[in-house]
Design an enzyme around this catalytic site. Sequence first.
Site, PDB file in Angstrom:
ATOM      1  N   LYS A 148      74.209  60.993 -13.414  1.00 30.86           N
ATOM      2  CA  LYS A 148      73.519  62.233 -13.042  1.00 30.86           C
ATOM      3  C   LYS A 148      74.391  62.985 -12.032  1.00 30.86           C
ATOM      4  O   LYS A 148      75.076  62.357 -11.210  1.00 30.86           O
ATOM      5  CB  LYS A 148      72.180  61.843 -12.411  1.00 30.86           C
ATOM      6  N   SER A 223      63.802  64.780 -12.982  1.00 33.99           N
ATOM      7  CA  SER A 223      65.015  65.554 -12.850  1.00 33.99           C
ATOM      8  C   SER A 223      66.243  64.909 -13.489  1.00 33.99           C
ATOM      9  O   SER A 223      67.242  65.597 -13.671  1.00 33.99           O
ATOM     10  CB  SER A 223      65.310  65.827 -11.374  1.00 33.99           C
ATOM     11  N   SER A 224      66.191  63.636 -13.882  1.00 33.17           N
ATOM     12  CA  SER A 224      67.379  63.046 -14.531  1.00 33.17           C
ATOM     13  C   SER A 224      67.378  63.424 -16.010  1.00 33.17           C
ATOM     14  O   SER A 224      67.567  62.573 -16.880  1.00 33.17           O
ATOM     15  CB  SER A 224      67.385  61.525 -14.351  1.00 33.17           C
ATOM     16  N   ILE A 244      62.284  60.349  -7.153  1.00 39.30           N
ATOM     17  CA  ILE A 244      61.414  60.403  -5.960  1.00 39.30           C
ATOM     18  C   ILE A 244      59.987  60.778  -6.366  1.00 39.30           C
ATOM     19  O   ILE A 244      59.081  60.806  -5.540  1.00 39.30           O
ATOM     20  CB  ILE A 244      61.966  61.372  -4.887  1.00 39.30           C
ATOM     21  N   GLY A 245      59.795  61.088  -7.668  1.00 36.72           N
ATOM     22  CA  GLY A 245      58.442  61.428  -8.109  1.00 36.72           C
ATOM     23  C   GLY A 245      58.268  61.136  -9.591  1.00 36.72           C
ATOM     24  O   GLY A 245      57.260  61.493 -10.187  1.00 36.72           O
ATOM     25  N   GLY A 246      59.291  60.510 -10.179  1.00 32.62           N
ATOM     26  CA  GLY A 246      59.244  60.219 -11.613  1.00 32.62           C
ATOM     27  C   GLY A 246      60.526  60.637 -12.313  1.00 32.62           C
ATOM     28  O   GLY A 246      60.620  60.596 -13.535  1.00 32.62           O
ATOM     29  N   SER A 247      61.523  61.048 -11.548  1.00 35.91           N
ATOM     30  CA  SER A 247      62.735  61.650 -12.119  1.00 35.91           C
ATOM     31  C   SER A 247      63.534  60.749 -13.051  1.00 35.91           C
ATOM     32  O   SER A 247      64.320  61.239 -13.852  1.00 35.91           O
ATOM     33  CB  SER A 247      63.637  62.156 -10.999  1.00 35.91           C
TER      34      SER A 247
END
Length: 588
Positions: A148, A223-224, A244-247
């Site tokens: 990433k 985000s990934s 950090i939240g599901g990325s």
Amino acid sequence: MTWDYKYMYVLPLASLLTVLIAYSCIMMVRYCWKRAALKKKIKTKKDECREALERLAAGHQETDGQSQKSKILDLPMEKLLEKLISCEFNAVDVLRAYQQQALEVNTELNCVVEPIKEAEDLANECDNMRNRKDQHKRPLHGLPVSLKECYFLKGYDCTAGMSDYIGKPSEEDAVIVQVLRKQGAIPFVRTNIPQTMMTYECSNPIYGQTLNPHDRTRGPGGSSGGEGCIIGAKGSLLGFGSDIGGSIRIPCHMCGVCGLKPTYRRLSVKGTHELGQGQTLINATVGPMAQDVTSLVIAMKALLCDDMFDLDPTVPPIPFRTEIYEKTHTLKIGYYVFDGYLEAVPACKRAVMDAKTILENQGHKLIPFQVPDVQNVFTELYVRITFGDNVQMLLECLRNDIIDPTISLAVTNWSLPKCVQWLMSWVVSCVYNDDFVGKGIRSTCKTQNVYDWWKLAEKLQEYKKKFLSLWRSLELDALICPGFAFPAVPNGEVFNVLGGVTYTTLYNLLDYPAGTVPVTKVTKEDEAEMKDYPTRTRYERFIKKYFSEGTVGLPLGVQCVGLPYQEELVLRVMKMVENGAPFTVRTD
Ligand SMILES: *[C@@H]1O[C@H](CO)[C@@H](O)[C@H](O)[C@H]1NC(C)=O
Ligand SMILES: *[C@@H]1O[C@H](CO)[C@@H](O)[C@H](O)[C@H]1NC(C)=O
């Protein structure tokens, strides 16, 4: 002629006006000039990356005609590594095959931001190793891996899609990257992210928008997102994201790949994009993403080594505990299909029930689990903590930037004066018939001082305690739950269904390891059941709209969760689910 004193004020007024107009003109010109410079900076960066990709593609045309290519690409990671270590395959050939494949999928999906030019040299080094025996000590010998964009890489910009970070190359590789290289891996491409990484879309003004490999009209998640996409499209076997939240888990679920978000300290985060790292109540983690669970296990085994414990002494020196992963005793596993805020769509619920059946067929005991208080936990803890600076840090980074359309509305909202946001939030609560959204907005501007922050930290501890005692009272070993509230979202529409994130953020807040494994795909029957999906709130109405048609065939995952530091057990559960799920079984 007599001077008329009536006009005495004309001269000063006229000069004042002239000055004002001149000033505005100058400011306007300055603004335009700055904007043009910014656009040029972004374009230069974009062109650099595109040229690097084109050069690589041109290089391949000269050396094309490799008969081995399809043989290499057809192998799962474990088998490919065997052949690399036994020298049946050259690292250079494997690298070429994956470079070509990555370039090919990239032309349609835009998941790669740039190639890593050092890859060729590393592959040559692998093939020229004098002492063949040394290869056996390198578990990832010759394996191409994707990264990433948020990982530091010496000599490369680490932008997270923000132009502020262009032209500031990293001075050192991230710890994970250093360890990967020591273990023989060859980082070969960098993959796309959303601007700021604080959403699960995958688009930014520098590198553009990434698409879902299973449906171009939908996003890969984030985000990934670049990682999910390239692995889902078989352009890479192993990649690394952050969460950090599901990325990590969201793109895995949406692209049909496997991924693990470990406990915060289990893998080193040293050398990843630093935006927001001052907030230490909920930390971002890094983790592997791959085409199957075995690959994740191989990656974790390779990373949890002395090199990592030396390079980052804050990582507890716990090697991979194979005995836990390989144990065969019966487990007690909790499950839920609804976390208490947004109903997961029928397809996502069925995925959990499929996984439940798979585990029960292997002799495990599954019992229902109810998440305590998820709605309050999200607005009053997760949002208040992660936006505890009232989004100031993020806005500072974006102040002079071109904002991506996928986040522009959110950025505009955050930039409004707090009192306006406060008022707006109440209006939203009434209009949307959903206090959740309003509370969420209020939470981003609630923390005022250190006292508030300490209170928040206390509340977080209390919730962690409550959750653990519930877990203990049920004597659970693990938990399974929806990979997300719904499958891949139409491009550009993520903020209309943002509420789905309660399914993943919970395990960042608790800091429990959680992995996502694909189980099934959306069927016609699942889609037909959408007719009963509720439409009480705005989020629900959008969910009904986006997932009532055009979703058949989209991948669906489940999350497997364990207590802190139980990564090995989580991987065991993931592997068991995978074994029973035809979707992920590879033929080799
Ligand atoms: C988050 O990271 C910081 C810095 O490493 C650490 O001090 C803190 O304890 C971590 N927070 C949690 C909840 O683990
Ligand atoms: C911005 O605020 C408006 C009005 O309160 C709200 O409707 C909208 O959902 C918010 N948008 C985002 C992306 O946060």
